[in-house]
Enzyme design. Structure first.
Site, PDB file in Angstrom:
ATOM      1  N   LYS A  13       1.079  -1.066  -0.183  1.00 58.03           N
ATOM      2  CA  LYS A  13       0.288  -0.200   0.311  1.00 58.03           C
ATOM      3  C   LYS A  13       1.088   0.753  -0.318  1.00 58.03           C
ATOM      4  CE  LYS A  13      -1.386   2.640   3.398  1.00 58.03           C
ATOM      5  NZ  LYS A  13      -0.987   4.162   2.265  1.00 58.03           N
ATOM      6  N   GLU A  64      10.789   1.254   9.792  1.00 59.41           N
ATOM      7  CA  GLU A  64      11.151   2.465  10.048  1.00 59.41           C
ATOM      8  C   GLU A  64      10.238   3.334  10.597  1.00 59.41           C
ATOM      9  OE1 GLU A  64      14.395   2.182   8.629  1.00 59.41           O
ATOM     10  OE2 GLU A  64      14.470  -0.495   8.409  1.00 59.41           O
ATOM     11  N   CYS A  80      13.650  11.486   6.795  1.00 59.61           N
ATOM     12  CA  CYS A  80      13.827  11.007   7.620  1.00 59.61           C
ATOM     13  C   CYS A  80      15.390  11.082   8.173  1.00 59.61           C
ATOM     14  CB  CYS A  80      13.221   9.535   8.580  1.00 59.61           C
ATOM     15  SG  CYS A  80      14.192   8.067   6.557  1.00 59.61           S
ATOM     16  N   GLU A 117      10.048  15.978  14.348  1.00 61.28           N
ATOM     17  CA  GLU A 117      10.402  15.671  13.445  1.00 61.28           C
ATOM     18  C   GLU A 117      10.290  16.794  12.340  1.00 61.28           C
ATOM     19  OE1 GLU A 117       8.959  12.962  11.523  1.00 61.28           O
ATOM     20  OE2 GLU A 117      11.364  11.908  10.434  1.00 61.28           O
TER      21      GLU A 117
END
Ligand code: NAP
Length: 488
Positions: free
Chosen positions: A184, A260, A294, A391
């Site tokens: 997906k 992850e 990331c 982040e």
């Protein structure tokens, strides 16, 4: 870039679900629109899978697993090798497709196609090196035969920021190991995954091995699959928040899980660093993908003796970057993915400035169609600022100073994330000492880039579980079976 060429590349990709080797419409014929983030305009409509379509995809994966799991490793390796070659043959068109749906400049998109292709080449080589062992028990009364087998039907969920590489990084080891899959993609960037599925089929991947279900209903489509006893593995790349939800769902069937997740990378510059190399590394670690990575450097800790010069040089480099549509010549920074991303980056910068940070360059969204934020350097950023904890996922470099190594390491480790850290120093003892003390799965030592298909990529703490790439990457899709045999 001509509008005709852009349209031709988008038109060339299938827009339907890929299930059991066939392209099909979603239940009820539902579709959703994919947008170009550099203009805000609609690129095309893509099939929008419903929960029944997800189940049909898992049916296909479960049915194909037996034969695929018994296929010759060489056959699997050669499919991946052909995929590697096809990706490179079509690198220009695929890069343009990626730039259109995701925004990154063409040169970066080409780099990502090559990176994705390398995962296919690396795992084409790993497919034929799946090894077990045979040994005598310590008391000599038994023999232990240890074999590796495919884990089984695997669910792959990917983010939008590296739309080809994040798919290839999961699909290639799963193919090499003999697993079937339901993938997906992120709803913003389904086209790269659909193009990759078409290429894998052309390279000879049998029907049902890879099934792709773009959807706007991630939860309702994926949760029943995660809880279905036929699924054996969940491999997810995305935010830590969603990772936690999926980990809890995976507990139902005790699925094998690889995660992850998000990062909050510290970038340490010691007084003995080669400052030009540190600035080069900072540009790479911060500005690749406009900071939407990331692995993006999120917090810069620079020794107080060199902080002023580092900030000045970094700001000089940031101020000459050319922001614009990734398809245009000379553009080095593309848009953010959507309006929400621009709003989030703006609010993080405003919060830091309100707490005393000073803007050296940038600091605001750019007023033009699409979703753009100016490359930004902030200094005197206090530890209480939100962007020290969250982040940023945007082109903002916040700089804080430190006095000694202990203070730098403590600041770097003061986060629940632990994906990657960057260290710039010319003192070998310090480099190794600091690398050992940093709580992260990866360290870039005098380097702003750690990603490589041949290296184990992954995080510790709340940045994830498991590793992708490297020698261990295929293990995520293999089970270990031991056969005990008495000596007679
Ligand atoms: P995200 O919001 O977590 O979404 C990632 C994927 O999960 C998307 O396909 C999303 O689809 C899907 N998803 C969301 N909720 C779900 C649910 N309940 N069930 C099943 N699937 C669900 O992350 P993102 O914004 O796309 O990507 C950015 C994040 O990814 C950042 O945190 C970044 O650090 C992380 N990332 C990590 C790595 C790494 O290797 N560690 C690499 C790249 C990115 P919907 O959008 O439809 O919800």
């Amino acid at each position: 870039m001509s509008a005709n060429r852009e349209q031709a590349v988008v038109d060339g990709v299938p827009k339907e679900l890929f299930i059991a080797g066939e392209w099909r419409a979603a239940t009820g014929g539902h579709t959703y629109e994919v947008e170009d983030p550099s203009t805000g305009k609609v690129l095309c409509a893509v099939a929008d899978a419903a929960p029944d379509d997800g189940l049909a995809a898992l049916d296909a994966a479960a049915q194909a697993q037996g034969e695929w799991g018994r296929s010759a490793p060489r056959e699997r390796g050669e499919i991946l090798r052909r995929t590697f070659e096809l990706l490179l043959e079509r690198q220009d068109d695929l890069a343009l497709l990626m730039t259109l749906e995701m925004g990154k400049p063409l040169a970066e998109a080409k780099g990502e196609i090559a990176y994705a292709a390398e995962f296919c080449r690396w795992f084409s080589e790993e497919a034929v090196r799946i090894e077990g062992s045979y040994m005598s028990s310590p008391d000599g009364r038994s023999r232990f035969l240890v074999m590796k087998q495919p884990v089984g039907p695997s669910l792959l969920v990917t983010p939008w920021n590296f739309p080809m590489a994040m798919g290839a990084r999961k699909i290639a080891p799963a193919v090499a190991a003999g697993c079937t899959m339901v993938a997906k993609p992120a709803p913003q960037t389904p086209l790269c995954m659909l193009a990759l599925a078409e290429i894998l089929a052309e390279a000879g991947l049998p029907a049902g091995v890879l099934n792709v279900v773009p959807t706007m209903q991630a939860g309702p489509v994926m949760e029943p699959l995660i809880k279905d006893p036929r699924s054996r593995k969940l491999s997810f790349t995305g935010s830590t928040g969603v990772g936690r939800i999926l980990l809890a769902q995976a507990a139902d069937q005790v699925l094998r899980v690889s995660l992850e997740l998000g990062g909050n990378a510290p970038f340490l510059v010691f007084a003995d660093a080669d400052l030009e190399a540190a600035v080069d590394g900072a540009m790479l670690a911060k500005m690749r993908n406009a900071g939407e990575a990331c692995t993006a450097a999120n917090r810069f800790y620079v020794h107080e003796d060199v902080a002023g010069e580092f900030a000045e040089r970094l700001a000089a480099r940031m101020s000459v970057l050319r922001v614009g549509r990734g398809v245009d010549d000379g553009v080095t920074v593309g848009p953010l993915i959507d309006g929400g991303a621009v709003a989030k980056v703006s609010s993080l910068v405003e919060d830091a400035v309100a707490l005393g940070a000073r803007t050296v360059v940038g600091g605001t969204p750019i007023d033009r169609p699409g979703y753009f934020f100016a490359p930004t350097v902030l200094v005197d950023v206090p530890p209480a600022a939100r962007l020290a904890r969250e982040e940023i996922f945007g082109p903002v470099a916040p700089i804080t100073t430190f006095r000694d190594e202990d203070e730098a390491v403590a600041a770097a480790n003061a986060t629940e994330f632990g994906l990657v850290a960057y260290v710039f120093t010319q003192d070998l003892d310090r480099a190794l000492r600091v690398a050992e003390r940093l709580e992260s799965g990866m360290v870039g030592l005098n380097s702003g880039l750690v990603s490589n298909p041949a290296a184990p990529f992954g995080g510790v703490k709340q940045s994830g579980l498991g590793r992708e790439g490297g020698r261990v990457g295929i293990e995520e899709f293999l089970e270990t079976k031991y056969v005990g045999i008495p000596v007679r």
